[in-house]
Design an enzyme around this catalytic site. Structure first.
Site, PDB file in Angstrom:
ATOM      1  CD  GLN A 146      42.239  39.376  32.559  1.00 24.27           C
ATOM      2  OE1 GLN A 146      41.803  39.223  33.694  1.00 24.27           O
ATOM      3  NE2 GLN A 146      41.668  40.173  31.674  1.00 24.27           N
ATOM      4  CB  CYS A 152      38.142  39.481  33.907  1.00 22.08           C
ATOM      5  SG  CYS A 152      36.770  40.437  33.235  1.00 22.08           S
ATOM      6  CG  HIS A 288      38.326  43.402  36.295  1.00 18.57           C
ATOM      7  ND1 HIS A 288      38.820  42.682  35.227  1.00 18.57           N
ATOM      8  CD2 HIS A 288      39.138  43.108  37.341  1.00 18.57           C
ATOM      9  CE1 HIS A 288      39.889  41.993  35.617  1.00 18.57           C
ATOM     10  NE2 HIS A 288      40.091  42.227  36.884  1.00 18.57           N
ATOM     11  CG  ASN A 309      42.684  41.319  39.395  1.00 17.12           C
ATOM     12  OD1 ASN A 309      41.981  40.912  38.472  1.00 17.12           O
ATOM     13  ND2 ASN A 309      43.113  42.572  39.455  1.00 17.12           N
TER      14      ASN A 309
END
Length: 359
Positions: A146, A152, A288, A309
């Site tokens: 990102q 996110c 997150h 992630n």
């Protein structure tokens, strides 16, 4: 009960990953001179540029982080390890303030929030497999980065949509986070944060979402490209929420498709996670957005979630983290079971609603 809504600022990263492992030896910490050598190697390894004064300002922070990581790993006994990743010269306070500070509109009652269709299609699912990995089943694209943008929420959304699309159509298509950042701006706030449920609703109402290739990622807010936004390469029919604070329900859902989840990722152990089943200290102030793409257990019986992630392949296990599953706290480790959701797709067509021909 009203759905708790989280506007995720997310943890943005500065720069893009160029290296993977970075090891610390006992001799690296014996003197300031040796730590300076370690710091120089770390900056070169992660391609981190620092001016003269900034280097000296950051040196003591780096030294403390290096000692923390080395001491933790040397002590042993934990099911996971740490590593000096590219957050190596940032204090945890800075990490929290800069990436999960007061700009986050955290948990709040929000009757205007999208509630999905108020049902849970997997409520009766049983005979679940003991483990599943949607990566191995071809439903997960490569790890993305990102960059320096609090997006996110868009990456989490896209993982789930890419997953259900592949499951329904047998075609894995990398989708555009940038479209969500630029165009889904009535409730979400681009690089300043957002919520996956709003993004699912946007994709449904828009008639679909386009590909990453067509609308590439820029790691910054931009003006919505209406032409590209209307190129509906992948569609969904809506979304549902996983019952709150229920890891068993999360497992029911994850056995059938990748799931968007929100977590508290602000702890020092999470900051420097490297490998293994993470059981570190963390709270439940969700800040997150990530995605559960499977679950399993180690040979020793340690249960975990496989979490994708969006910090590049240099963080964690090639961009993934195994987070402990089935803990005593009903909210799950780091709040992983507090606010999970997933897209619903009934059609087996890749782009059933695509009304715009490509030139």
């Amino acid at each position: 009960m009203g759905r708790l809504v989280l506007l995720l600022l997310c943890f943005a990263l500065i720069g893009f990953e160029v290296g993977l492992g970075f090891r610390i030896d006992e001799n690296d910490l014996t003197s300031d001179e040796s730590v300076w050598g370690l710091y120089d190697r770390w900056r070169s390894h992660h391609n981190v540029s620092r001016g003269y004064y900034e280097k000296h300002k950051r040196f003591n922070v780096f030294k403390q982080n290096a000692k923390f990581v080395h001491s933790f790993n040397k002590k042993g006994g934990a099911s996971y390890k740490l590593q000096l990743n590219r957050f190596g010269d940032m204090t945890n306070e800075e990490f929290r303030r800069f990436y999960a500070g007061s700009r986050v509109n955290r948990l709040r009652a929000a009757p205007e929030a999208p509630h999905g269709d108020d049902s849970f299609m997997y409520a009766e699912a049983d005979n679940l497999p003991p483990s599943i990995d949607w990566r191995a089943r071809g439903a997960v694209t490569g790890v993305k980065d990102q960059g320096h943008c609090g997006s996110c929420w868009a990456f989490s959304t896209v993982v789930a949509v890419e997953g259900i699309n592949q499951i329904k159509t047998n075609k894995l298509v990398s989708l555009s986070e940038q479209e969500l950042i630029d165009c889904d701006n009535k409730a979400n706030q681009g690089c300043n944060g957002g919520l996956m449920e709003y993004a699912f609703e946007f994709i449904k109402q828009n008639g679909g979402i386009t590909t990453e290739e067509n609308y590439p990622y820029k790691a910054q807010n931009g003006k919505c490209d209406a032409l590209k936004m209307n190129m509906h390469d992948v569609t969904i029919d809506g979304h549902q929420n996983v019952p709150t604070n229920n890891e068993a329900a999360l497992m029911q859902a994850a056995a059938h498709q990748p799931i968007s989840v929100a977590i508290d990722a602000s702890g020092s152990a999470f900051q420097f996670y490297s490998e293994g089943v993470f059981t570190g200290d963390c709270g439940t102030e969700l800040d997150h957005g990530v995605a559960v793409v499977g679950y399993g257990a180690t040979d020793l019986g340690d249960k975990y979630w496989i979490v994708k992630n969006s910090w590049g392949v240099g963080w964690g296990e090639q961009g993934y983290i195994k987070m402990a599953r089935g803990i005593s706290d009903k909210r799950g480790l780091c709040g992983i079971a507090m606010q999970a959701s997933y897209p619903v797709k009934n059609s087996t067509s890749v782009a059933a609603n695509n009304q715009v021909p490509r030139s």
